[in-house]
Design a protein around this motif. Structure first.
Motif, PDB file in Angstrom:
ATOM      1  N   TRP A  75      34.098 -17.316  46.602  1.00 37.10           N
ATOM      2  CA  TRP A  75      35.834 -17.422  46.315  1.00 37.10           C
ATOM      3  C   TRP A  75      35.666 -17.996  44.704  1.00 37.10           C
ATOM      4  O   TRP A  75      36.571 -16.583  44.547  1.00 37.10           O
ATOM      5  CB  TRP A  75      36.361 -18.800  46.804  1.00 37.10           C
ATOM      6  N   LYS A  76      35.347 -18.354  43.659  1.00 40.27           N
ATOM      7  CA  LYS A  76      34.861 -17.565  42.601  1.00 40.27           C
ATOM      8  C   LYS A  76      35.392 -16.760  42.013  1.00 40.27           C
ATOM      9  O   LYS A  76      35.736 -16.029  41.519  1.00 40.27           O
ATOM     10  CB  LYS A  76      33.828 -18.933  42.027  1.00 40.27           C
ATOM     11  N   ILE A  77      33.564 -16.185  42.696  1.00 42.29           N
ATOM     12  CA  ILE A  77      33.324 -14.458  41.930  1.00 42.29           C
ATOM     13  C   ILE A  77      34.018 -13.185  42.753  1.00 42.29           C
ATOM     14  O   ILE A  77      34.852 -12.071  41.735  1.00 42.29           O
ATOM     15  CB  ILE A  77      32.150 -14.283  42.552  1.00 42.29           C
ATOM     16  N   ILE A  78      35.042 -13.305  43.654  1.00 42.65           N
ATOM     17  CA  ILE A  78      35.837 -12.811  44.134  1.00 42.65           C
ATOM     18  C   ILE A  78      37.162 -13.048  43.780  1.00 42.65           C
ATOM     19  O   ILE A  78      38.503 -12.284  44.227  1.00 42.65           O
ATOM     20  CB  ILE A  78      35.871 -12.353  45.942  1.00 42.65           C
ATOM     21  N   GLY A  79      37.732 -14.623  43.415  1.00 42.15           N
ATOM     22  CA  GLY A  79      38.585 -14.540  42.654  1.00 42.15           C
ATOM     23  C   GLY A  79      39.896 -15.037  44.148  1.00 42.15           C
ATOM     24  O   GLY A  79      40.771 -15.226  44.484  1.00 42.15           O
ATOM     25  N   ALA A  80      39.171 -15.518  45.190  1.00 45.33           N
ATOM     26  CA  ALA A  80      40.232 -17.018  46.702  1.00 45.33           C
ATOM     27  C   ALA A  80      39.813 -17.894  46.446  1.00 45.33           C
ATOM     28  O   ALA A  80      39.261 -18.602  47.517  1.00 45.33           O
ATOM     29  CB  ALA A  80      39.289 -15.450  47.004  1.00 45.33           C
ATOM     30  N   LYS A  81      40.190 -18.702  44.861  1.00 42.75           N
ATOM     31  CA  LYS A  81      39.714 -20.004  44.679  1.00 42.75           C
ATOM     32  C   LYS A  81      40.317 -20.608  45.661  1.00 42.75           C
ATOM     33  O   LYS A  81      40.779 -21.841  46.187  1.00 42.75           O
ATOM     34  CB  LYS A  81      39.813 -20.684  43.491  1.00 42.75           C
ATOM     35  N   ASP A  82      41.853 -20.082  45.933  1.00 38.72           N
ATOM     36  CA  ASP A  82      42.387 -21.316  47.459  1.00 38.72           C
ATOM     37  C   ASP A  82      41.989 -21.390  48.384  1.00 38.72           C
ATOM     38  O   ASP A  82      42.392 -22.248  49.180  1.00 38.72           O
ATOM     39  CB  ASP A  82      44.447 -20.097  47.391  1.00 38.72           C
ATOM     40  N   ASN A  83      41.177 -20.918  48.700  1.00 39.99           N
ATOM     41  CA  ASN A  83      40.275 -20.776  49.933  1.00 39.99           C
ATOM     42  C   ASN A  83      39.624 -22.372  50.664  1.00 39.99           C
ATOM     43  O   ASN A  83      39.557 -22.626  50.900  1.00 39.99           O
ATOM     44  CB  ASN A  83      39.678 -19.274  50.411  1.00 39.99           C
ATOM     45  N   GLU A  84      39.662 -22.692  49.089  1.00 41.60           N
ATOM     46  CA  GLU A  84      39.210 -23.954  49.052  1.00 41.60           C
ATOM     47  C   GLU A  84      39.815 -25.271  50.306  1.00 41.60           C
ATOM     48  O   GLU A  84      39.019 -25.720  50.319  1.00 41.60           O
ATOM     49  CB  GLU A  84      38.571 -24.642  47.156  1.00 41.60           C
ATOM     50  N   THR A  85      41.162 -24.811  49.756  1.00 39.39           N
ATOM     51  CA  THR A  85      42.179 -25.944  50.635  1.00 39.39           C
ATOM     52  C   THR A  85      42.474 -25.468  52.250  1.00 39.39           C
ATOM     53  O   THR A  85      43.260 -26.321  52.634  1.00 39.39           O
ATOM     54  CB  THR A  85      43.202 -25.541  49.529  1.00 39.39           C
ATOM     55  N   GLU A  86      41.393 -24.134  52.580  1.00 44.70           N
ATOM     56  CA  GLU A  86      41.344 -24.595  53.906  1.00 44.70           C
ATOM     57  C   GLU A  86      40.731 -25.840  54.601  1.00 44.70           C
ATOM     58  O   GLU A  86      39.689 -25.673  54.330  1.00 44.70           O
ATOM     59  CB  GLU A  86      41.061 -22.920  54.617  1.00 44.70           C
ATOM     60  N   PRO A  87      40.986 -25.707  55.807  1.00 46.57           N
ATOM     61  CA  PRO A  87      40.198 -27.408  57.163  1.00 46.57           C
ATOM     62  C   PRO A  87      38.743 -26.344  56.918  1.00 46.57           C
ATOM     63  O   PRO A  87      38.316 -24.839  56.736  1.00 46.57           O
ATOM     64  CB  PRO A  87      40.949 -25.817  58.216  1.00 46.57           C
ATOM     65  N   LEU A  88      37.890 -27.041  57.019  1.00 49.56           N
ATOM     66  CA  LEU A  88      36.194 -27.071  57.631  1.00 49.56           C
ATOM     67  C   LEU A  88      35.643 -25.870  58.229  1.00 49.56           C
ATOM     68  O   LEU A  88      35.266 -25.234  57.525  1.00 49.56           O
ATOM     69  CB  LEU A  88      35.821 -28.287  57.503  1.00 49.56           C
ATOM     70  N   SER A  89      36.889 -25.608  59.363  1.00 46.54           N
ATOM     71  CA  SER A  89      36.839 -24.205  60.366  1.00 46.54           C
ATOM     72  C   SER A  89      37.114 -23.197  59.147  1.00 46.54           C
ATOM     73  O   SER A  89      36.625 -22.141  60.573  1.00 46.54           O
ATOM     74  CB  SER A  89      37.316 -24.114  61.201  1.00 46.54           C
ATOM     75  N   ALA A 205      29.460  -9.488  41.764  1.00 45.75           N
ATOM     76  CA  ALA A 205      28.312 -10.561  42.020  1.00 45.75           C
ATOM     77  C   ALA A 205      27.454 -10.090  40.969  1.00 45.75           C
ATOM     78  O   ALA A 205      26.665 -11.218  40.134  1.00 45.75           O
ATOM     79  CB  ALA A 205      27.380 -10.643  43.194  1.00 45.75           C
ATOM     80  N   ARG A 206      26.659  -9.121  40.369  1.00 45.14           N
ATOM     81  CA  ARG A 206      26.315  -9.011  40.047  1.00 45.14           C
ATOM     82  C   ARG A 206      26.331  -8.774  38.385  1.00 45.14           C
ATOM     83  O   ARG A 206      25.971  -9.371  37.784  1.00 45.14           O
ATOM     84  CB  ARG A 206      25.626  -7.398  39.395  1.00 45.14           C
ATOM     85  N   ASP A 207      27.919  -8.796  38.227  1.00 43.27           N
ATOM     86  CA  ASP A 207      28.136  -8.694  36.960  1.00 43.27           C
ATOM     87  C   ASP A 207      28.141 -10.404  36.448  1.00 43.27           C
ATOM     88  O   ASP A 207      28.504 -11.056  35.448  1.00 43.27           O
ATOM     89  CB  ASP A 207      29.993  -8.911  36.917  1.00 43.27           C
ATOM     90  N   TYR A 208      28.272 -11.372  37.004  1.00 47.83           N
ATOM     91  CA  TYR A 208      28.043 -12.689  37.514  1.00 47.83           C
ATOM     92  C   TYR A 208      26.687 -13.128  37.005  1.00 47.83           C
ATOM     93  O   TYR A 208      26.693 -14.555  36.349  1.00 47.83           O
ATOM     94  CB  TYR A 208      28.703 -13.282  38.713  1.00 47.83           C
ATOM     95  N   ALA A 209      26.204 -12.456  37.729  1.00 42.10           N
ATOM     96  CA  ALA A 209      24.928 -13.002  37.826  1.00 42.10           C
ATOM     97  C   ALA A 209      24.341 -12.473  35.989  1.00 42.10           C
ATOM     98  O   ALA A 209      23.856 -13.124  35.303  1.00 42.10           O
ATOM     99  CB  ALA A 209      23.447 -12.179  38.874  1.00 42.10           C
TER     100      ALA A 209
END
Length: 221
Positions: A75-89, A205-209
Motif C-alpha cells: 500500500w505504501k508503494i502504490i499510494g493506498a496507505k488508507d487501506n491499513e485502517t480496514e478490517p483484518l479480513s 516496485a522497481r523504482d522503490y527497490a
C-alpha cells in the motif's frame, strides 16, 4: 434432479454451513468473513477458506498465510496507505493486496453442515500450528520460491516479500526477468503535471527497490 432444485440445495447447504461456522469459532480467536476465518498470530496473517465443490458434493478446506508487513508495504508503494485502517479480513478479500499462498489443503465429502463447519475450524487450528512452526524457521521469500505459480498469481507477493526482507537486488532481478508473466496491479496516480496516469505496481516496485538500494550501496562503499 432439475437445475433449479440442485441450485436451491447448494444455496441451502452453504447457508446452513455458514450458520454453523460462527458458533464453531466462538472464543477461539478467529474472525469470520463470508466462508473464511482469519486471525493475526504475532507477525503472521492466517486465513482459512472453505470452497463448496457442489457438483461433487465436497468441501475444499484451504489455509493461507503471509507476513503482516507485506500488505502495508504494498500500500505504501502504490499510494493506498488508507487501506491499513480496514478490517483484518481486507487482507484476504480487499482490493490491492498480496495474495497469500495456500500452505495446507484438504478435500472432504459434504456431511451435516454444522459438523462440517466444526471440522473446518479444527482443520484451521491444527494446520495453523504446524505452519507457524515452518514459517518461523526461514525467510518467507524462500517459502514462496517453492510454490508452483504457473499463472503468476503470487508475483506481487514475491516482489513485496523480497522488498520487505531488503533483498533489493533479488527483487530487481525478478522484476527484470519474470514479472511480465505475473498478474499486475495497475493504479492511477497523478504525474508531475497533475494529470492522471496509470502505473503498474511492478514499475513502481522497481523504482522503490532502486531508491532503497542506494543508501545500502553507499553504506557498504
Amino acid at each position: 434432479m432439475g437445475i433449479r432444485e440442485d441450485d436451491r440445495q447448494r444455496k441451502a447447504y452453504g447457508k446452513a454451513w455458514e450458520a454453523g461456522l460462527r458458533p464453531a469459532i466462538k472464543g477461539r480467536g478467529w474472525r469470520k468473513y463470508w466462508s473464511s476465518i482469519s486471525r493475526q498470530d504475532g507477525p503472521w496473517f492466517i486465513c482459512a477458506e472453505c470452497v463448496l465443490l457442489w457438483p461433487t458434493r465436497r468441501l475444499q478446506f484451504l489455509l493461507q498465510a503471509k507476513p503482516m508487513t507485506l500488505d502495508p508495504l504494498l500500500w505504501k508503494i502504490i499510494g493506498a496507505k488508507d487501506n491499513e485502517t480496514e478490517p483484518l479480513s481486507f487482507r484476504k478479500w480487499g482490493a490491492f493486496i498480496c495474495e497469500a499462498p495456500t500452505l495446507a489443503e484438504s478435500i472432504v465429502d459434504c456431511g451435516a453442515p454444522e459438523q462440517m463447519a466444526s471440522d473446518f475450524v479444527q482443520f484451521a487450528m491444527s494446520e495453523r500450528s504446524s505452519i507457524l512452526r515452518e514459517l518461523s524457521s526461514r525467510p518467507f521469500s524462500d517459502v514462496l520460491a517453492e510454490k508452483a505459480d504457473p499463472f503468476g498469481m503470487l508475483s506481487t507477493t514475491k516482489v513485496v516479500s523480497l522488498l520487505d526482507e531488503r533483498k533489493y537486488e533479488d527483487a530487481i532481478s525478478f522484476l527484470n526477468g519474470k514479472y511480465e508473466k505475473g498478474v499486475s496491479i495497475n493504479v492511477v496516480r497523478p504525474d508531475a503535471e497533475g494529470h492522471a496516469r496509470s502505473a503498474s505496481f511492478f514499475d513502481l516496485a522497481r523504482d522503490y527497490a532502486l531508491s532503497a538500494k542506494e543508501p545500502m550501496t553507499a553504506e557498504t562503499a
